[in-house]
Design a protein around this motif. Sequence first.
Motif, PDB file in Angstrom:
ATOM      1  N   ALA A 138      93.662   5.577 144.083  1.00  0.00           N
ATOM      2  CA  ALA A 138      92.933   4.400 143.619  1.00  0.00           C
ATOM      3  C   ALA A 138      91.610   4.254 144.363  1.00  0.00           C
ATOM      4  CB  ALA A 138      93.793   3.144 143.806  1.00  0.00           C
ATOM      5  N   MET A 139      91.627   4.465 145.672  1.00  0.00           N
ATOM      6  CA  MET A 139      90.402   4.370 146.467  1.00  0.00           C
ATOM      7  C   MET A 139      89.396   5.449 146.063  1.00  0.00           C
ATOM      8  SD  MET A 139      91.740   3.475 150.329  1.00  0.00           S
ATOM      9  CE  MET A 139      92.029   1.778 150.824  1.00  0.00           C
ATOM     10  N   GLU A 140      89.873   6.659 145.873  1.00  0.00           N
ATOM     11  CA  GLU A 140      88.984   7.752 145.477  1.00  0.00           C
ATOM     12  C   GLU A 140      88.374   7.482 144.105  1.00  0.00           C
ATOM     13  OE1 GLU A 140      91.379  11.153 148.073  1.00  0.00           O
ATOM     14  OE2 GLU A 140      91.581  11.100 145.891  1.00  0.00           O
ATOM     15  N   ARG A 141      89.162   6.943 143.191  1.00  0.00           N
ATOM     16  CA  ARG A 141      88.633   6.598 141.866  1.00  0.00           C
ATOM     17  C   ARG A 141      87.588   5.497 141.970  1.00  0.00           C
ATOM     18  NH1 ARG A 141      94.289   6.362 138.314  1.00  0.00           N
ATOM     19  NH2 ARG A 141      94.821   8.581 138.547  1.00  0.00           N
ATOM     20  N   ALA A 142      87.815   4.530 142.862  1.00  0.00           N
ATOM     21  CA  ALA A 142      86.852   3.446 143.033  1.00  0.00           C
ATOM     22  C   ALA A 142      85.514   3.978 143.542  1.00  0.00           C
ATOM     23  CB  ALA A 142      87.416   2.396 143.995  1.00  0.00           C
ATOM     24  N   VAL A 143      85.561   4.855 144.545  1.00  0.00           N
ATOM     25  CA  VAL A 143      84.329   5.439 145.079  1.00  0.00           C
ATOM     26  C   VAL A 143      83.624   6.260 144.004  1.00  0.00           C
ATOM     27  CG1 VAL A 143      83.364   7.050 146.762  1.00  0.00           C
ATOM     28  CG2 VAL A 143      85.164   5.456 147.457  1.00  0.00           C
ATOM     29  N   ALA A 144      84.375   7.072 143.276  1.00  0.00           N
ATOM     30  CA  ALA A 144      83.780   7.904 142.224  1.00  0.00           C
ATOM     31  C   ALA A 144      83.125   7.035 141.148  1.00  0.00           C
ATOM     32  CB  ALA A 144      84.843   8.807 141.609  1.00  0.00           C
ATOM     33  N   GLY A 145      83.781   5.937 140.788  1.00  0.00           N
ATOM     34  CA  GLY A 145      83.219   5.045 139.787  1.00  0.00           C
ATOM     35  C   GLY A 145      81.939   4.394 140.243  1.00  0.00           C
ATOM     36  N   LEU A 146      81.898   4.002 141.514  1.00  0.00           N
ATOM     37  CA  LEU A 146      80.684   3.400 142.071  1.00  0.00           C
ATOM     38  C   LEU A 146      79.529   4.401 142.048  1.00  0.00           C
ATOM     39  CD1 LEU A 146      80.437   1.337 145.363  1.00  0.00           C
ATOM     40  CD2 LEU A 146      78.764   3.066 144.787  1.00  0.00           C
ATOM     41  N   VAL A 147      79.785   5.601 142.538  1.00  0.00           N
ATOM     42  CA  VAL A 147      78.725   6.615 142.617  1.00  0.00           C
ATOM     43  C   VAL A 147      78.223   6.979 141.221  1.00  0.00           C
ATOM     44  CG1 VAL A 147      78.201   8.989 143.300  1.00  0.00           C
ATOM     45  CG2 VAL A 147      79.533   7.512 144.822  1.00  0.00           C
ATOM     46  N   GLU A 148      79.155   7.079 140.271  1.00  0.00           N
ATOM     47  CA  GLU A 148      78.753   7.390 138.900  1.00  0.00           C
ATOM     48  C   GLU A 148      77.886   6.270 138.323  1.00  0.00           C
ATOM     49  OE1 GLU A 148      80.754   8.423 134.533  1.00  0.00           O
ATOM     50  OE2 GLU A 148      82.022   8.066 136.298  1.00  0.00           O
ATOM     51  N   ARG A 149      78.253   5.035 138.619  1.00  0.00           N
ATOM     52  CA  ARG A 149      77.481   3.897 138.115  1.00  0.00           C
ATOM     53  C   ARG A 149      76.104   3.848 138.775  1.00  0.00           C
ATOM     54  NH1 ARG A 149      80.416  -1.793 138.005  1.00  0.00           N
ATOM     55  NH2 ARG A 149      81.460  -0.655 136.339  1.00  0.00           N
ATOM     56  N   ARG A 150      76.041   4.124 140.050  1.00  0.00           N
ATOM     57  CA  ARG A 150      74.765   4.099 140.770  1.00  0.00           C
ATOM     58  C   ARG A 150      73.866   5.252 140.354  1.00  0.00           C
ATOM     59  NH1 ARG A 150      70.480   4.501 142.652  1.00  0.00           N
ATOM     60  NH2 ARG A 150      69.682   3.785 144.660  1.00  0.00           N
ATOM     61  N   GLY A 151      74.405   6.471 140.335  1.00  0.00           N
ATOM     62  CA  GLY A 151      73.635   7.644 139.930  1.00  0.00           C
ATOM     63  C   GLY A 151      72.613   8.070 140.976  1.00  0.00           C
ATOM     64  N   ASN A 152      72.223   9.331 140.942  1.00  0.00           N
ATOM     65  CA  ASN A 152      71.168   9.880 141.809  1.00  0.00           C
ATOM     66  C   ASN A 152      71.407   9.581 143.293  1.00  0.00           C
ATOM     67  OD1 ASN A 152      69.662  10.852 139.562  1.00  0.00           O
ATOM     68  ND2 ASN A 152      68.864   8.778 139.243  1.00  0.00           N
TER      69      ASN A 152
END
Length: 207
Positions: free
Chosen positions: A93-107
């Motif tokens: 769950a934590m790894e998915r949360a981080v991945a989702g944040l980074v994907e949303r932020r981009g670059n």
Amino acid sequence: MRYYERICEKSGKEFIIGVDEAGRGPLAGPVVAAAVCLRKRVFHCRIDDSKRLSASQRNAAYHEILLNSFFGIGIVNEAVIDRVNILVATQRAMERAVAGLVERRGNVRPDSVHVLIDGPVTLNVGFSTTRIIKGDQKSMSIAAASILAKVTRDRIMDIYDKIFPVYGFTQHKGYPTRIHRMAIKKFGRAPIHRLSFCGVKDKSISR
């Protein structure tokens, strides 16, 4: 509450992410994690360990955090928790949360990111990390993540309360209170109960 964030900033990190979870202990429902990168330092609402806030304080802070951060949410349901155990489910769950944040932020450059993690949880996120015991009481970023995770999970359990009203999920959010245990004893298990948890696995009704 910004001690760890300042250390990261002094080391050249530009993108500091706090990660926390809600729902490791309940007998029912998912474990929910949130990852938060704050875009401002001063908040009107109190940002603290979600357990130290009232429901109204959490809800007010929740909305302010959403408006002033990049964030990601990771959810792992009870079936996966039963299959892999709660620790692994929490990590996912934590790894998915981080991945989702980074994907949303981009670059985002990997070397510009540092992840502050509540508790002794090891994450495979591709960035440098710091594990902080009681991090939700020591880091504003982690505290913000704890609020998003808690409010998100509470809202999920409120929905489940409407589907399975006999268990009182809105009242206890799936935690092993006396009322919840008595409801399991009387009505058996609901589809969202964690069958591998003590107090649930010995009941006669299966998922």
